[in-house]
Motif scaffolding. Structure first.
Motif: not given
Length: 228
Positions: A160-167
């Protein structure tokens, strides 16, 4: 029906979406291998039967591109078991699917369900390509040990690739636990998993620079590995 074209909302808002009593592949678009971009969506999805692949914007994204989309869609159920539920996308089974610059502000309030509930994407298999996304909404289920995440509910593949994300939102299950991304640790390889992502809540601020592998299972953290 699979939408294969391009839907460009030209930065307009679509309001009053209302969906009830669906079984599978449901959202503003049920299934797409096309391009959806540049719009805001508001409305409610309320279910009373077993349902699968439910997303505010699209239920099932198959090699598609979803970009610059903001969802205020609330999803809840009164009966039945739901799985693969996302504020923007319900489920992905194609590594070429791209989710970029998407934001969720609604509420996912799911009962009797433990399977893959995420603020941006509920479930991905064979690759997630999620970047520049943020969850400001609430993701919650009453089931203990449920797979819930602010950005992604569950990963079922090795790269998986998850980049520059915010919760920024609240994420919880019946154990009163919360996680940024929850997945089966056995499905993570040495590929890039999460890069430059931030989790913000009233109790926790994690700033992950370079590459971070964040694995949880059954609502409990198992390991965190970061490169230096």
């Amino acid at each position: 029906m699979n939408f294969v074209g391009t839907f460009d909302g030209d930065n307009h808002t679509i309001s009053n979406l209302k969906i009830t009593n669906t079984s599978t592949y449901s959202g503003l678009f049920g299934k797409t291998s096309g391009t959806l971009k540049n719009f805001t969506l508001k409305g409610n999805i309320t279910l009373s039967a077993d349902s699968d692949m439910i997303g505010g914007v699209v239920g099932y994204a198959d090699g598609s591109t979803i970009s610059n989309v903001t969802s205020y869609v609330n999803i809840s159920n009164t009966e039945g078991t739901l799985k693969h539920i996302g504020g923007v996308v319900g489920g992905i089974d194609n590594k070429n699917t791209v989710v970029d610059k998407c934001v969720y502000y609604g509420t996912l309030n799911i009962s009797n369900s433990h399977d893959c509930i995420g603020g941006i994407v509920g479930y991905t298999n064979a690759g997630a390509r999620i970047s520049n996304c943020a969850n400001h909404g609430t993701v919650t289920t009453s089931e203990a040990g449920a797979y819930t995440g602010g950005i992604l509910g569950y990963v079922n593949n090795s790269n998986p690739t998850i980049k520059d994300c915010y919760n920024f939102g609240t994420v919880s299950n019946g154990d009163s636990t919360q996680s940024y991304i929850e997945q089966d640790e056995s499905n993570i390889s040495t590929g890039e998993a999460v890069s430059v992502c931030v989790v913000i809540s009233s109790l926790l601020l994690i700033i992950s620079v370079l590459v971070i592998y964040f694995c949880t299972k059954n609502g409990k953290r198992n390991s965190i590995h970061s490169s230096e």
